[in-house]
Design a protein around this motif. Structure first.
Motif, PDB file in Angstrom:
ATOM      1  N   GLY A  30      39.855  43.539  43.530  1.00 42.37           N
ATOM      2  CA  GLY A  30      39.897  44.552  42.480  1.00 42.37           C
ATOM      3  C   GLY A  30      41.236  45.202  42.262  1.00 42.37           C
ATOM      4  O   GLY A  30      41.412  45.936  41.296  1.00 42.37           O
ATOM      5  N   ASP A  31      42.191  44.954  43.146  1.00 40.71           N
ATOM      6  CA  ASP A  31      43.516  45.552  42.966  1.00 40.71           C
ATOM      7  C   ASP A  31      44.172  45.091  41.682  1.00 40.71           C
ATOM      8  O   ASP A  31      45.107  45.733  41.200  1.00 40.71           O
ATOM      9  CB  ASP A  31      44.434  45.190  44.151  1.00 40.71           C
ATOM     10  N   TYR A  32      43.725  43.981  41.141  1.00 43.82           N
ATOM     11  CA  TYR A  32      44.407  43.401  40.000  1.00 43.82           C
ATOM     12  C   TYR A  32      43.542  43.391  38.745  1.00 43.82           C
ATOM     13  O   TYR A  32      43.817  42.666  37.814  1.00 43.82           O
ATOM     14  CB  TYR A  32      44.877  41.981  40.341  1.00 43.82           C
ATOM     15  N   THR A  33      42.474  44.183  38.718  1.00 44.43           N
ATOM     16  CA  THR A  33      41.655  44.239  37.518  1.00 44.43           C
ATOM     17  C   THR A  33      42.304  45.124  36.467  1.00 44.43           C
ATOM     18  O   THR A  33      42.956  46.115  36.774  1.00 44.43           O
ATOM     19  CB  THR A  33      40.240  44.760  37.830  1.00 44.43           C
TER      20      THR A  33
ATOM     21  N   VAL B  44      34.513  40.837  29.315  1.00 47.87           N
ATOM     22  CA  VAL B  44      33.740  41.908  28.691  1.00 47.87           C
ATOM     23  C   VAL B  44      33.871  43.165  29.551  1.00 47.87           C
ATOM     24  O   VAL B  44      33.917  44.290  29.048  1.00 47.87           O
ATOM     25  CB  VAL B  44      32.268  41.489  28.530  1.00 47.87           C
ATOM     26  N   LEU B  45      33.949  42.961  30.866  1.00 52.33           N
ATOM     27  CA  LEU B  45      34.220  44.027  31.829  1.00 52.33           C
ATOM     28  C   LEU B  45      35.694  43.923  32.233  1.00 52.33           C
ATOM     29  O   LEU B  45      36.358  42.931  31.931  1.00 52.33           O
ATOM     30  CB  LEU B  45      33.316  43.865  33.049  1.00 52.33           C
ATOM     31  N   PRO B  46      36.223  44.929  32.927  1.00 56.87           N
ATOM     32  CA  PRO B  46      37.601  44.781  33.426  1.00 56.87           C
ATOM     33  C   PRO B  46      37.734  43.500  34.246  1.00 56.87           C
ATOM     34  O   PRO B  46      36.874  43.175  35.069  1.00 56.87           O
ATOM     35  CB  PRO B  46      37.783  46.030  34.288  1.00 56.87           C
ATOM     36  N   CYS B  47      38.780  42.752  33.997  1.00 60.12           N
ATOM     37  CA  CYS B  47      38.964  41.465  34.663  1.00 60.12           C
ATOM     38  C   CYS B  47      40.402  41.337  35.133  1.00 60.12           C
ATOM     39  O   CYS B  47      41.224  42.220  34.905  1.00 60.12           O
ATOM     40  CB  CYS B  47      38.598  40.320  33.720  1.00 60.12           C
ATOM     41  N   THR B  48      40.691  40.240  35.788  1.00 62.83           N
ATOM     42  CA  THR B  48      42.053  40.049  36.276  1.00 62.83           C
ATOM     43  C   THR B  48      42.988  39.766  35.108  1.00 62.83           C
ATOM     44  O   THR B  48      42.565  39.254  34.070  1.00 62.83           O
ATOM     45  CB  THR B  48      42.122  38.872  37.268  1.00 62.83           C
ATOM     46  N   PRO B  49      44.281  40.066  35.250  1.00 68.14           N
ATOM     47  CA  PRO B  49      45.222  39.797  34.169  1.00 68.14           C
ATOM     48  C   PRO B  49      45.197  38.343  33.710  1.00 68.14           C
ATOM     49  O   PRO B  49      45.209  38.066  32.508  1.00 68.14           O
ATOM     50  CB  PRO B  49      46.574  40.175  34.779  1.00 68.14           C
ATOM     51  N   ALA B  50      45.161  37.411  34.664  1.00 68.53           N
ATOM     52  CA  ALA B  50      45.188  35.999  34.285  1.00 68.53           C
ATOM     53  C   ALA B  50      43.960  35.621  33.465  1.00 68.53           C
ATOM     54  O   ALA B  50      44.057  34.878  32.483  1.00 68.53           O
ATOM     55  CB  ALA B  50      45.294  35.126  35.532  1.00 68.53           C
TER      56      ALA B  50
END
Length: 331
Positions: free
Chosen positions: A315-318, A180-186
């Motif tokens: 957070g680098d991958y969100t 629902v919020l920015p999340c990791t690609p996986a």
């Protein structure tokens, strides 16, 4: 030239052309990083040196009577956290050569890119041993294993078994809630309804002559709904159907004795795991060989929160959306 015309007429030229066509098709394979790939398969974009550095194998393969094993860890984890203290030494003790990989970014990044590490690992182990590989994967690692076998079909002749442990094969609600919020690609990719999972599960979910086993637990709080782990074409085994009332958590798949026995059964026999072959009293054990109660408690009390923290703070991958499908996976 006139002397060649009868040669063409009597069919021998057609035979020669057929041979040349066969040779051309064989030469159509592209040799990449020490591996022959069919020209229709995707090229690996990760440098070979990087892929090699992520692969952990013994200095020599000394157990020719068993298939070599590749262990693939899951989301926000590593080989050390998932396998090095439990399943890996237990399988070595049972006479298997065991390899593992560290997926990039703790498996938080694009699963399509992480899969390249699995493709390379299978090829490397197969080349080193000349034998088919048994792949045992936990959680998200199952998606990398299945993506590899789907889009690099040459691997289907290099893999004997795929044993899925707690697989989010058709998506989990946890991914949808987190994203629902920015999340990791996986996380976006293993959310229910993702484009990634639609591409993964389109057509045959268990391609090739590989023996597929999917083991899942009705008490796994991460793999919800539990039916997401049921894979068409695989032998699907709920732990509670083998041992009624048994509680196996998500991390419990890394140390539970019944899970270990099912893995061992799949790797030791032709075809998938068969619970009827487990020894009498199999449900009485708690931990895989060599695993202590303290290690199991540490996995649940320390590793689980640490994995969650890794996913939250990295957070680098969100991302604000699911990564685009690679060109090869677009319909």
């Amino acid at each position: 030239m006139s002397r060649l015309l009868p040669y063409a007429r009597d069919g021998r030229l057609r035979a020669v052309l057929a041979v040349l066509a066969t040779v051309t098709a064989l030469l159509g394979a592209t040799f990449l990083g020490g591996r022959a790939f069919a020209s229709t398969e995707p090229a690996l974009t990760t440098p070979t040196a990087t892929l090699d550095a992520a692969l952990r194998c013994p200095s020599a393969f000394t157990h020719p009577n068993h298939e070599p094993v590749l262990l693939v860890h899951g989301f926000a984890s590593s080989y050390e956290d998932s396998w090095a203290w439990g399943m890996a030494p237990a399988l070595r003790g049972a006479g298997f050569d065991v390899c593992g990989i560290d997926l990039p970014e703790h498996a938080l990044g694009d699963i399509q890119l992480s899969t390249e590490y699995v493709v390379h690992a299978i090829d490397a182990i197969h080349a080193a041993t000349g034998r088919s590989v048994g792949v045992v994967a936990h959680s998200e690692g199952n998606l990398e294993a299945h993506w590899a076998l789907k889009w690099w079909p040459h691997l289907q002749s290099e893999v004997a078994d795929v044993v899925d442990l707690a697989a989010p094969e058709h998506g989990i609600v946890g991914g949808n809630l987190v994203c629902v919020l920015p999340c990791t690609p996986a996380a976006a990719q293993f959310s229910g309804g993702s484009h990634f999972l639609a591409a993964l599960n389109s057509g045959d979910e268990t391609p090739g002559p590989v023996a597929y086993t999917s083991v899942y637990s009705l008490t796994d709080p991460a793999i919800v709904p539990a039916t997401t782990a049921i894979t068409n074409g695989a032998t699907n085994i709920a732990i509670q159907d083998v041992c009624p009332g048994r509680v196996v958590t998500h991390l419990g798949f890394l140390y539970d004795s019944v899970v270990y026995q099912l893995v061992l059964d799949a790797l030791s026999h032709s075809g998938p795991a068969n619970p009827s072959r487990l020894p009498f009293g199999a449900c009485l054990g708690l931990y895989a060989p060599g695993v202590t109660a303290a290690e199991a408690a540490y996995a649940e009390g320390v590793r689980a929160p640490a994995d969650a923290a890794t996913a939250l703070v990295d957070g680098d991958y969100t991302v604000d959306g699911e990564p685009a499908l690679m060109p090869y996976a677009r319909s």
